[in-house]
Design an enzyme around this catalytic site. Structure first.
Site, mmCIF file in Angstrom:
data_model
loop_
_atom_site.group_PDB
_atom_site.id
_atom_site.type_symbol
_atom_site.label_atom_id
_atom_site.label_comp_id
_atom_site.label_asym_id
_atom_site.label_seq_id
_atom_site.Cartn_x
_atom_site.Cartn_y
_atom_site.Cartn_z
ATOM 1 N N TYR A 81 -8.505 7.619 -1.410
ATOM 2 C CA TYR A 81 -7.226 8.361 -2.166
ATOM 3 C C TYR A 81 -7.658 10.111 -2.750
ATOM 4 O O TYR A 81 -8.454 10.285 -3.377
ATOM 5 C CB TYR A 81 -6.592 7.257 -2.787
ATOM 6 C CG TYR A 81 -5.876 5.933 -2.456
ATOM 7 C CD1 TYR A 81 -6.685 5.524 -1.657
ATOM 8 C CD2 TYR A 81 -5.028 6.193 -3.191
ATOM 9 C CE1 TYR A 81 -5.786 4.163 -1.686
ATOM 10 C CE2 TYR A 81 -4.256 5.131 -2.560
ATOM 11 C CZ TYR A 81 -4.847 3.914 -1.806
ATOM 12 O OH TYR A 81 -4.076 2.444 -1.284
ATOM 13 N N LYS A 98 1.389 -2.106 -2.718
ATOM 14 C CA LYS A 98 2.104 -3.478 -3.108
ATOM 15 C C LYS A 98 3.222 -3.968 -2.793
ATOM 16 O O LYS A 98 3.639 -5.173 -2.537
ATOM 17 C CB LYS A 98 2.379 -3.037 -4.574
ATOM 18 C CG LYS A 98 0.640 -3.178 -5.605
ATOM 19 C CD LYS A 98 0.423 -4.174 -5.380
ATOM 20 C CE LYS A 98 -1.123 -4.347 -6.594
ATOM 21 N NZ LYS A 98 -1.662 -4.578 -4.708
ATOM 22 N N TYR A 111 -5.780 -4.043 -7.679
ATOM 23 C CA TYR A 111 -5.438 -3.439 -6.627
ATOM 24 C C TYR A 111 -5.481 -4.419 -5.210
ATOM 25 O O TYR A 111 -4.642 -4.778 -4.190
ATOM 26 C CB TYR A 111 -6.082 -2.425 -6.015
ATOM 27 C CG TYR A 111 -6.005 -1.370 -4.489
ATOM 28 C CD1 TYR A 111 -5.445 -0.105 -4.407
ATOM 29 C CD2 TYR A 111 -7.003 -2.102 -3.244
ATOM 30 C CE1 TYR A 111 -5.360 0.727 -3.747
ATOM 31 C CE2 TYR A 111 -6.365 -1.423 -2.005
ATOM 32 C CZ TYR A 111 -5.554 0.298 -2.949
ATOM 33 O OH TYR A 111 -5.636 0.249 -1.101
ATOM 34 N N PRO A 164 4.727 3.583 -2.499
ATOM 35 C CA PRO A 164 3.227 3.224 -2.151
ATOM 36 C C PRO A 164 1.962 3.373 -3.059
ATOM 37 O O PRO A 164 1.399 2.766 -1.401
ATOM 38 C CB PRO A 164 3.576 4.061 0.050
ATOM 39 C CG PRO A 164 4.618 4.943 -0.860
ATOM 40 C CD PRO A 164 5.106 4.769 -1.899
ATOM 41 N N HIS A 184 -11.687 -4.344 3.798
ATOM 42 C CA HIS A 184 -12.613 -3.589 3.691
ATOM 43 C C HIS A 184 -13.157 -3.720 2.472
ATOM 44 O O HIS A 184 -11.951 -4.958 1.621
ATOM 45 C CB HIS A 184 -12.282 -2.526 3.508
ATOM 46 C CG HIS A 184 -11.372 -1.717 4.613
ATOM 47 N ND1 HIS A 184 -10.603 -0.796 4.385
ATOM 48 C CD2 HIS A 184 -11.913 -2.064 5.395
ATOM 49 C CE1 HIS A 184 -10.989 0.132 5.609
ATOM 50 N NE2 HIS A 184 -11.125 -0.690 6.290
HETATM 51 P P1 RFL Z 1 12.231 -4.518 4.615
HETATM 52 O O1 RFL Z 1 11.101 -5.152 5.722
HETATM 53 O O2 RFL Z 1 12.779 -3.988 4.079
HETATM 54 O O3 RFL Z 1 13.308 -5.882 5.683
HETATM 55 C C1 RFL Z 1 14.682 -5.832 5.277
HETATM 56 C C2 RFL Z 1 15.018 -6.122 6.416
HETATM 57 O O4 RFL Z 1 16.545 -6.264 6.652
HETATM 58 C C3 RFL Z 1 17.627 -5.553 7.745
HETATM 59 N N1 RFL Z 1 18.759 -5.936 7.567
HETATM 60 C C4 RFL Z 1 19.965 -6.502 7.744
HETATM 61 N N2 RFL Z 1 20.204 -6.914 8.437
HETATM 62 C C5 RFL Z 1 21.599 -7.534 8.404
HETATM 63 N N3 RFL Z 1 22.024 -7.180 7.853
HETATM 64 C C6 RFL Z 1 22.831 -6.462 7.052
HETATM 65 N N4 RFL Z 1 23.818 -5.662 6.727
HETATM 66 C C7 RFL Z 1 20.952 -5.726 6.835
HETATM 67 N N5 RFL Z 1 21.250 -5.428 5.661
HETATM 68 C C8 RFL Z 1 18.979 -4.500 6.299
HETATM 69 C C9 RFL Z 1 16.492 -4.530 8.005
HETATM 70 O O5 RFL Z 1 16.895 -4.016 9.182
HETATM 71 C C10 RFL Z 1 15.559 -5.192 7.679
HETATM 72 O O6 RFL Z 1 14.684 -5.627 8.608
HETATM 73 O O7 RFL Z 1 12.138 -5.998 3.508
HETATM 74 P P2 RFL Z 1 11.095 -6.850 3.061
HETATM 75 O O8 RFL Z 1 10.879 -7.988 4.014
HETATM 76 O O9 RFL Z 1 11.843 -7.497 1.569
HETATM 77 O O10 RFL Z 1 9.758 -6.189 2.982
HETATM 78 C C11 RFL Z 1 9.749 -5.271 1.714
HETATM 79 C C12 RFL Z 1 8.730 -4.229 2.719
HETATM 80 O O11 RFL Z 1 8.565 -4.033 4.195
HETATM 81 C C13 RFL Z 1 8.048 -3.017 2.051
HETATM 82 O O12 RFL Z 1 7.796 -3.177 0.813
HETATM 83 C C14 RFL Z 1 6.217 -2.115 2.675
HETATM 84 O O13 RFL Z 1 6.836 -1.589 3.324
HETATM 85 C C15 RFL Z 1 6.196 -1.076 1.301
HETATM 86 N N6 RFL Z 1 5.210 -0.650 2.045
HETATM 87 C C16 RFL Z 1 3.953 -0.908 1.608
HETATM 88 N N7 RFL Z 1 3.880 -2.016 0.959
HETATM 89 C C17 RFL Z 1 2.077 -2.671 1.119
HETATM 90 O O14 RFL Z 1 2.423 -4.123 0.406
HETATM 91 N N8 RFL Z 1 0.620 -1.983 1.255
HETATM 92 C C18 RFL Z 1 1.511 -0.359 1.865
HETATM 93 O O15 RFL Z 1 0.656 -0.577 2.385
HETATM 94 C C19 RFL Z 1 2.671 -0.216 2.121
HETATM 95 N N9 RFL Z 1 2.909 0.944 2.454
HETATM 96 C C20 RFL Z 1 5.856 1.171 2.210
HETATM 97 C C21 RFL Z 1 4.030 1.476 2.967
HETATM 98 C C22 RFL Z 1 6.339 1.511 2.634
HETATM 99 C C23 RFL Z 1 6.155 2.754 3.194
HETATM 100 N N10 RFL Z 1 7.445 3.275 3.741
HETATM 101 C C24 RFL Z 1 8.071 4.072 5.018
HETATM 102 C C25 RFL Z 1 8.486 3.059 2.483
HETATM 103 C C26 RFL Z 1 4.178 2.679 3.263
HETATM 104 C C27 RFL Z 1 5.597 3.527 3.062
HETATM 105 C C28 RFL Z 1 5.184 4.538 4.090
HETATM 106 C C1 PHB Z 2 -1.382 2.588 4.792
HETATM 107 O O1 PHB Z 2 -0.197 2.240 5.356
HETATM 108 O O2 PHB Z 2 -1.834 1.836 5.607
HETATM 109 C C2 PHB Z 2 -1.441 2.564 3.511
HETATM 110 C C3 PHB Z 2 0.035 2.678 2.166
HETATM 111 C C4 PHB Z 2 0.180 2.597 1.404
HETATM 112 C C5 PHB Z 2 -1.570 2.739 1.007
HETATM 113 C C6 PHB Z 2 -2.606 2.007 1.171
HETATM 114 C C7 PHB Z 2 -2.422 1.828 2.735
HETATM 115 O O3 PHB Z 2 -1.550 3.108 -0.789
#
Ligand code: RFL
Ligand code: PHB
Length: 395
Positions: A200, A296, A383, A292, A72
């Site tokens: 957004y 980031k 962004y 979110p 995008h």
């Molecule tokens: P994760 O992905 O949470 O992975 C951690 C892993 O550790 C495991 N674990 C263990 N394993 C063994 N022993 C233990 N005691 C353990 N405790 C935990 C877990 O099972 C898991 O597999 O962390 P990591 O690798 O630091 O990655 C971070 C990302 O997952 C997170 O920052 C993003 O998902 C945040 N996020 C977004 N980030 C973006 O850059 N762009 C986005 O568009 C974006 N949208 C989002 C998001 C997060 C969201 N939620 C659900 C919080 C949208 C949403 C809705």
């Molecule tokens: C996505 O899940 O695609 C997502 C989430 C949060 C954002 C942007 C994209 O700010």
């Protein structure tokens, strides 16, 4: 069992770190409490900064991403009945890509396993120790049996609810916390995208975000009450809310389809300092989380491990420890920039219940950001992401 770097967590941070180390001949073992299938299907982030895309490409992980990601050039901000586009590419020369976090996770797991990498799924880390001395270890339980992984260093990539942050001694640990008085209800929709780019939307009833995963799957988020139960949201209630919030902006027609994966995400900002204690390093969500709205979280996880991998390379190739010493401060500089941006986007986009002042102030801010080139450029630069330092820069 013994390895050079013991990694807890097979999310984007732990997997990518293991891959980067492998490319330089450094051995690691990943312990992951969940099953492979669970990790590969967990729906989370979707938006990659240019620097994250470049890093995945440079390290041989880009094949499927390059075929399937949606690239995008801009995003839209909707408010007060208007649609305004921020042309990120024109303002910064950069782009952003839509590629689901679980797709990246699948790609790295496949690459690690193909290269003989060791990921132990369904292995729950119970204790980290010895990292303040020179004999770090991780105790974990796999198939009901307790094991011990001895390592030179521990990488705590175990997300926000992991055990590694908890192991930082209280006299060293400092936590910075901000919670928000609302949450997001997220869901997948089997429907072609409503628009070509992310939208957004500020609306007096609550924020709405339109995003996507592919040409046939959209992802939608709605601002809801902080303690909301997803069960309170029937499909009819969800669609009514989308039509009112998003559909009231010129020409927008929300495309509808079957909904799945409806879940509530809390909104929180959190930073841990320091991100390193002795021979243990935290990376990704274990060290910091952002709301979110700025997209980031995963990008910060990728940035952390690119810094950490370089520090390990400097140590194992040249016996240098100065990059270990610099790790926390280097990462935190970027983390605080991303914290500010995520907090700012969140505060601008979510109407405050009962505060007419804040509502008008937000509209004025959105007008300023979208009508001034300086304002739009600030948003676009943050962004699309600050440049990543090269993880492979000679050490
Ligand atoms: P994760 O992905 O949470 O992975 C951690 C892993 O550790 C495991 N674990 C263990 N394993 C063994 N022993 C233990 N005691 C353990 N405790 C935990 C877990 O099972 C898991 O597999 O962390 P990591 O690798 O630091 O990655 C971070 C990302 O997952 C997170 O920052 C993003 O998902 C945040 N996020 C977004 N980030 C973006 O850059 N762009 C986005 O568009 C974006 N949208 C989002 C998001 C997060 C969201 N939620 C659900 C919080 C949208 C949403 C809705
Ligand atoms: C996505 O899940 O695609 C997502 C989430 C949060 C954002 C942007 C994209 O700010």
């Amino acid at each position: 069992m013994r390895t050079q770097v013991g990694i807890i967590g097979a999310g984007p941070a732990g997997l990518l770190l293991s891959h980067l180390l492998h490319l330089e001949g450094i051995d690691s073992v990943i312990l992951e409490s969940r099953s492979r299938q669970y990790c590969e299907q967990r729906i989370r982030a979707g938006l990659l900064e240019q620097g994250s895309v470049d890093l995945l490409n440079d390290t041989g992980l880009g094949d499927r991403m390059n075929r399937e990601a949606l690239v995008h050039d801009g995003i839209e901000l909707c408010f007060d009945g208007k649609r305004r586009r921020i042309d990120i590419h024109e303002l910064t020369g950069r782009q952003v890509s839509i590629y689901g976090q679980q797709e990246i996770v699948k790609d790295i797991i496949a690459a690690r396993l193909a290269a003989g990498g060791k990921i132990i799924f369904e292995a729950q880390a119970k204790e980290v120790g010895g990292f303040e001395g020179d004999k770090p270890f991780i105790r974990y339980v796999h198939e009901g049996i307790e094991h011990r992984l001895d390592c030179d260093y521990i990488a705590g990539c175990d997300g926000f609810h992991g055990i590694s942050r908890e192991a930082i001694p209280a006299d060293i640990f400092k936590g910075y916390d901000r919670q928000y008085p609302f949450a997001w209800l997220g869901m997948l929709v089997q429907a072609k995208p409503t628009a070509d780019e992310l939208i957004y939307c500020h609306h007096p009833e609550g924020f709405a975000l339109f995003t996507m995963r592919s040409s046939t799957v959209s992802r939608l988020y709605l601002q809801v009450e902080v303690d909301e139960d997803a069960k309170n949201w029937s499909e009819d209630r969800i669609w009514d809310a989308f039509h009112r919030r998003l559909g009231q902006h010129d020409g927008l027609e929300v495309s509808m389809g079957p909904l799945s994966q409806i879940a509530v995400t809390p909104m929180r900002s959190f930073v841990t300092e320091p991100m390193r204690v002795g021979r243990m390093f935290l990376a990704g969500d274990s060290a910091h989380i952002v709301p979110p709205t700025g997209a980031k979280g995963m990008n910060l996880a990728i940035a952390d491990v690119s810094v950490l991998a370089r520090a390990f390379i400097a140590y194992y190739k040249k016996n240098r420890t100065d990059l270990f010493d610099a790790y926390s401060a280097t990462c935190l500089q970027r983390v605080w920039r991303a914290q500010h941006f995520s907090w700012w986007m969140t505060s601008m986009m979510h109407p405050v219940a009962g505060s007419a002042f804040d509502n008008e102030r937000q509209i004025a801010e959105l007008e300023a950001v979208t009508s001034s080139r300086a304002g739009s450029t600030f948003l676009a630069e943050n962004y699309s992401g600050l440049p990543l330092a090269s993880w492979r820069e000679p050490v």
